[in-house]
Design a protein around this motif. Structure first.
Motif, PDB file in Angstrom:
ATOM      1  N   ILE A  80       0.855  -1.180   0.000  1.00  0.00           N
ATOM      2  CA  ILE A  80       0.000   0.000   0.000  1.00  0.00           C
ATOM      3  C   ILE A  80       0.891   1.231   0.000  1.00  0.00           C
ATOM      4  CG2 ILE A  80      -1.799   1.264   1.234  1.00  0.00           C
ATOM      5  CD1 ILE A  80      -2.556  -1.430   2.537  1.00  0.00           C
ATOM      6  N   ASP A  81       0.835   2.011  -1.069  1.00  0.00           N
ATOM      7  CA  ASP A  81       1.694   3.192  -1.135  1.00  0.00           C
ATOM      8  C   ASP A  81       1.084   4.346  -0.335  1.00  0.00           C
ATOM      9  OD1 ASP A  81      -0.307   4.324  -2.753  1.00  0.00           O
ATOM     10  OD2 ASP A  81       0.752   3.862  -4.619  1.00  0.00           O
ATOM     11  N   ASP A  82       1.815   5.448  -0.235  1.00  0.00           N
ATOM     12  CA  ASP A  82       1.381   6.571   0.589  1.00  0.00           C
ATOM     13  C   ASP A  82       0.065   7.164   0.108  1.00  0.00           C
ATOM     14  OD1 ASP A  82       3.635   6.256   2.119  1.00  0.00           O
ATOM     15  OD2 ASP A  82       4.764   7.886   1.169  1.00  0.00           O
ATOM     16  N   GLU A  83      -0.093   7.230  -1.202  1.00  0.00           N
ATOM     17  CA  GLU A  83      -1.324   7.783  -1.776  1.00  0.00           C
ATOM     18  C   GLU A  83      -2.534   6.965  -1.358  1.00  0.00           C
ATOM     19  OE1 GLU A  83      -3.196   7.293  -6.148  1.00  0.00           O
ATOM     20  OE2 GLU A  83      -1.260   8.313  -6.129  1.00  0.00           O
ATOM     21  N   GLU A  84      -2.419   5.660  -1.489  1.00  0.00           N
ATOM     22  CA  GLU A  84      -3.538   4.793  -1.138  1.00  0.00           C
ATOM     23  C   GLU A  84      -3.813   4.824   0.361  1.00  0.00           C
ATOM     24  OE1 GLU A  84      -4.923   0.111  -1.683  1.00  0.00           O
ATOM     25  OE2 GLU A  84      -3.124   0.860  -2.690  1.00  0.00           O
ATOM     26  N   GLN A  85      -2.758   4.856   1.159  1.00  0.00           N
ATOM     27  CA  GLN A  85      -2.949   4.920   2.606  1.00  0.00           C
ATOM     28  C   GLN A  85      -3.641   6.215   3.010  1.00  0.00           C
ATOM     29  OE1 GLN A  85      -2.250   2.360   4.903  1.00  0.00           O
ATOM     30  NE2 GLN A  85      -3.595   3.716   6.066  1.00  0.00           N
ATOM     31  N   SER A  86      -3.300   7.303   2.335  1.00  0.00           N
ATOM     32  CA  SER A  86      -3.952   8.584   2.631  1.00  0.00           C
ATOM     33  C   SER A  86      -5.439   8.524   2.311  1.00  0.00           C
ATOM     34  CB  SER A  86      -3.286   9.713   1.840  1.00  0.00           C
ATOM     35  OG  SER A  86      -1.957   9.920   2.274  1.00  0.00           O
ATOM     36  N   LEU A  87      -5.782   7.878   1.203  1.00  0.00           N
ATOM     37  CA  LEU A  87      -7.193   7.711   0.858  1.00  0.00           C
ATOM     38  C   LEU A  87      -7.909   6.850   1.896  1.00  0.00           C
ATOM     39  CD1 LEU A  87      -6.772   7.115  -2.979  1.00  0.00           C
ATOM     40  CD2 LEU A  87      -8.020   9.026  -1.951  1.00  0.00           C
ATOM     41  N   ARG A  88      -7.268   5.785   2.329  1.00  0.00           N
ATOM     42  CA  ARG A  88      -7.847   4.946   3.386  1.00  0.00           C
ATOM     43  C   ARG A  88      -8.084   5.762   4.653  1.00  0.00           C
ATOM     44  NH1 ARG A  88      -5.780  -1.120   4.054  1.00  0.00           N
ATOM     45  NH2 ARG A  88      -5.906  -1.898   1.907  1.00  0.00           N
ATOM     46  N   ASP A  89      -7.109   6.576   4.994  1.00  0.00           N
ATOM     47  CA  ASP A  89      -7.200   7.367   6.226  1.00  0.00           C
ATOM     48  C   ASP A  89      -8.352   8.354   6.167  1.00  0.00           C
ATOM     49  OD1 ASP A  89      -4.994   6.000   7.167  1.00  0.00           O
ATOM     50  OD2 ASP A  89      -3.572   7.611   6.740  1.00  0.00           O
ATOM     51  N   ALA A 107     -10.931   0.407   2.302  1.00  0.00           N
ATOM     52  CA  ALA A 107      -9.773  -0.170   1.609  1.00  0.00           C
ATOM     53  C   ALA A 107     -10.083  -0.437   0.140  1.00  0.00           C
ATOM     54  CB  ALA A 107      -9.346  -1.465   2.308  1.00  0.00           C
ATOM     55  N   MET A 108     -11.273  -0.957  -0.131  1.00  0.00           N
ATOM     56  CA  MET A 108     -11.643  -1.261  -1.512  1.00  0.00           C
ATOM     57  C   MET A 108     -11.782   0.014  -2.338  1.00  0.00           C
ATOM     58  SD  MET A 108     -14.232  -4.555  -1.305  1.00  0.00           S
ATOM     59  CE  MET A 108     -15.277  -4.010   0.024  1.00  0.00           C
ATOM     60  N   ILE A 109     -12.416   1.024  -1.773  1.00  0.00           N
ATOM     61  CA  ILE A 109     -12.582   2.292  -2.491  1.00  0.00           C
ATOM     62  C   ILE A 109     -11.228   2.922  -2.765  1.00  0.00           C
ATOM     63  CG2 ILE A 109     -13.464   4.659  -2.302  1.00  0.00           C
ATOM     64  CD1 ILE A 109     -15.832   3.445  -0.681  1.00  0.00           C
ATOM     65  N   ALA A 110     -10.342   2.916  -1.769  1.00  0.00           N
ATOM     66  CA  ALA A 110      -9.011   3.510  -1.944  1.00  0.00           C
ATOM     67  C   ALA A 110      -8.238   2.803  -3.058  1.00  0.00           C
ATOM     68  CB  ALA A 110      -8.230   3.443  -0.633  1.00  0.00           C
ATOM     69  N   ARG A 111      -8.311   1.480  -3.104  1.00  0.00           N
ATOM     70  CA  ARG A 111      -7.599   0.739  -4.145  1.00  0.00           C
ATOM     71  C   ARG A 111      -8.205   1.015  -5.525  1.00  0.00           C
ATOM     72  NH1 ARG A 111      -3.760  -3.440  -4.465  1.00  0.00           N
ATOM     73  NH2 ARG A 111      -3.006  -2.291  -2.642  1.00  0.00           N
ATOM     74  N   ARG A 112      -9.531   1.043  -5.596  1.00  0.00           N
ATOM     75  CA  ARG A 112     -10.177   1.240  -6.894  1.00  0.00           C
ATOM     76  C   ARG A 112     -10.070   2.683  -7.380  1.00  0.00           C
ATOM     77  NH1 ARG A 112     -10.315  -3.444  -9.266  1.00  0.00           N
ATOM     78  NH2 ARG A 112     -11.881  -2.625 -10.720  1.00  0.00           N
ATOM     79  N   CYS A 113      -9.751   3.616  -6.487  1.00  0.00           N
ATOM     80  CA  CYS A 113      -9.501   4.998  -6.909  1.00  0.00           C
ATOM     81  C   CYS A 113      -8.309   5.078  -7.859  1.00  0.00           C
ATOM     82  CB  CYS A 113      -9.215   5.882  -5.686  1.00  0.00           C
ATOM     83  SG  CYS A 113     -10.678   6.614  -4.933  1.00  0.00           S
ATOM     84  N   MET A 159      -9.572  16.023  -0.757  1.00  0.00           N
ATOM     85  CA  MET A 159      -9.561  15.882   0.703  1.00  0.00           C
ATOM     86  C   MET A 159      -8.191  15.453   1.202  1.00  0.00           C
ATOM     87  SD  MET A 159     -12.483  16.703   2.102  1.00  0.00           S
ATOM     88  CE  MET A 159     -12.377  15.864   3.694  1.00  0.00           C
ATOM     89  N   VAL A 160      -7.556  14.542   0.463  1.00  0.00           N
ATOM     90  CA  VAL A 160      -6.208  14.110   0.843  1.00  0.00           C
ATOM     91  C   VAL A 160      -5.242  15.284   0.783  1.00  0.00           C
ATOM     92  CG1 VAL A 160      -4.229  12.716   0.112  1.00  0.00           C
ATOM     93  CG2 VAL A 160      -6.503  11.690   0.214  1.00  0.00           C
ATOM     94  N   CYS A 161      -5.320  16.044  -0.303  1.00  0.00           N
ATOM     95  CA  CYS A 161      -4.435  17.206  -0.446  1.00  0.00           C
ATOM     96  C   CYS A 161      -4.628  18.177   0.708  1.00  0.00           C
ATOM     97  CB  CYS A 161      -4.708  17.926  -1.768  1.00  0.00           C
ATOM     98  SG  CYS A 161      -4.195  17.008  -3.227  1.00  0.00           S
ATOM     99  N   GLY A 162      -5.888  18.462   1.043  1.00  0.00           N
ATOM    100  CA  GLY A 162      -6.175  19.400   2.117  1.00  0.00           C
ATOM    101  C   GLY A 162      -5.665  18.920   3.458  1.00  0.00           C
ATOM    102  N   SER A 163      -5.761  17.619   3.698  1.00  0.00           N
ATOM    103  CA  SER A 163      -5.312  17.081   4.987  1.00  0.00           C
ATOM    104  C   SER A 163      -3.796  17.110   5.114  1.00  0.00           C
ATOM    105  CB  SER A 163      -5.814  15.648   5.164  1.00  0.00           C
ATOM    106  OG  SER A 163      -5.145  14.757   4.291  1.00  0.00           O
ATOM    107  N   GLU A 164      -3.108  17.139   3.967  1.00  0.00           N
ATOM    108  CA  GLU A 164      -1.646  17.123   3.988  1.00  0.00           C
ATOM    109  C   GLU A 164      -1.049  18.498   3.719  1.00  0.00           C
ATOM    110  OE1 GLU A 164      -0.372  13.943   1.450  1.00  0.00           O
ATOM    111  OE2 GLU A 164      -1.330  12.419   2.700  1.00  0.00           O
ATOM    112  N   GLY A 165      -1.918  19.516   3.673  1.00  0.00           N
ATOM    113  CA  GLY A 165      -1.433  20.885   3.645  1.00  0.00           C
ATOM    114  C   GLY A 165      -1.060  21.440   2.289  1.00  0.00           C
ATOM    115  N   PHE A 166      -1.505  20.812   1.213  1.00  0.00           N
ATOM    116  CA  PHE A 166      -1.242  21.385  -0.096  1.00  0.00           C
ATOM    117  C   PHE A 166      -2.455  21.135  -0.985  1.00  0.00           C
ATOM    118  CE2 PHE A 166       0.264  17.045  -0.338  1.00  0.00           C
ATOM    119  CZ  PHE A 166      -0.163  16.600  -1.572  1.00  0.00           C
ATOM    120  N   THR A 167      -2.459  21.708  -2.175  1.00  0.00           N
ATOM    121  CA  THR A 167      -3.590  21.551  -3.066  1.00  0.00           C
ATOM    122  C   THR A 167      -3.131  21.409  -4.503  1.00  0.00           C
ATOM    123  OG1 THR A 167      -5.651  22.532  -3.850  1.00  0.00           O
ATOM    124  CG2 THR A 167      -3.881  24.061  -3.276  1.00  0.00           C
ATOM    125  N   LEU A 168      -3.876  20.615  -5.249  1.00  0.00           N
ATOM    126  CA  LEU A 168      -3.607  20.468  -6.673  1.00  0.00           C
ATOM    127  C   LEU A 168      -4.311  21.555  -7.473  1.00  0.00           C
ATOM    128  CD1 LEU A 168      -4.148  16.613  -7.056  1.00  0.00           C
ATOM    129  CD2 LEU A 168      -1.964  17.812  -7.012  1.00  0.00           C
TER     130      LEU A 168
END
Length: 204
Positions: A80-89, A107-113, A159-168
């Motif tokens: 599970i890479d960092d991106e997927e773990q962030s989605l899970r979180d 977990a399933m949604i994060a993987r299928r993303c 949401m992941v970007c916002g939680s980690e303090g940056f934005t795309l």
């Protein structure tokens, strides 16, 4: 096994459980697509749904009794890479807390993303409405945050970007962004899993 055949096999096994029909439909859809994509390689099926072997076996045993033998060799831990773990979180943080199913669903949604289509398609659902129903049921607080109905995959990554303090995003206001349609436009397209109408109608 084609996804449609795998789906019907799983739905047939679900008659011996008391799980909610809509939840059964969602989980069967994700697993059925993973079975087709993996060409029935059991380790690859676990990877396709984002669940380690023991978790996948526990889930299928509970929701689809009698199918466990198919999944019993899927016992390899996932990478599970960092991106997927962030989605899970993010999904875990905003889960509704009403069902033990929410952790494997996250977990399933994060993987299928990480798949290339609209998220509702990559989950094997019939349309975006089913995905919205899933999110409102099991991730209600997250669904409330998506008040402008942004595409779910875009919204989750935002949401992941916002939680980690940056934005795309390059624009501070969505309505002023040149990429507005990409985030909010119609999610048209054919379902990747067909033949699921009967169970979906039963779950309605």
């Amino acid at each position: 096994m084609r996804a449609e055949e795998a789906y019907q096999w799983l739905i047939g096994a679900s008659v011996r459980t008391d799980h909610d029909a809509f939840d059964i439909h969602v989980v069967a859809s994700v697993i059925a697509l993973a079975i087709e994509e993996s060409d029935e390689d059991r380790i690859a099926v676990a990877g396709g749904v984002g669940l380690a072997g023991p978790v996948l076996m526990e889930l299928t045993s509970a929701m689809f009794p009698g199918t466990e033998a198919f999944f019993e060799l899927a016992g390899v831990d996932l990478v599970i890479d960092d991106e997927e773990q962030s989605l899970r979180d993010i999904l875990g943080m905003y889960s509704s807390g009403v069902s033990s199913l929410e952790r494997p669903l996250a977990a399933m949604i994060a993987r299928r993303c990480k798949c290339p289509h609209h998220l509702w398609q990559d989950l094997g659902l019939r349309d975006r409405g089913e995905l919205s129903r899933l999110m409102k049921r099991h991730f209600a607080r997250l669904a409330e945050k998506n008040q402008h109905d942004m595409k779910w995959k875009k919204f989750l990554y935002r949401m992941v970007c916002g939680s980690e303090g940056f934005t795309l995003c390059t624009s501070p206001v969505c309505s002023e962004c040149d990429d507005f349609v990409n985030c909010f436009g119609a999610e048209d397209g054919a379902a990747l899993l067909v033949g699921a109408d009967a169970a979906s109608e039963k779950a309605a």
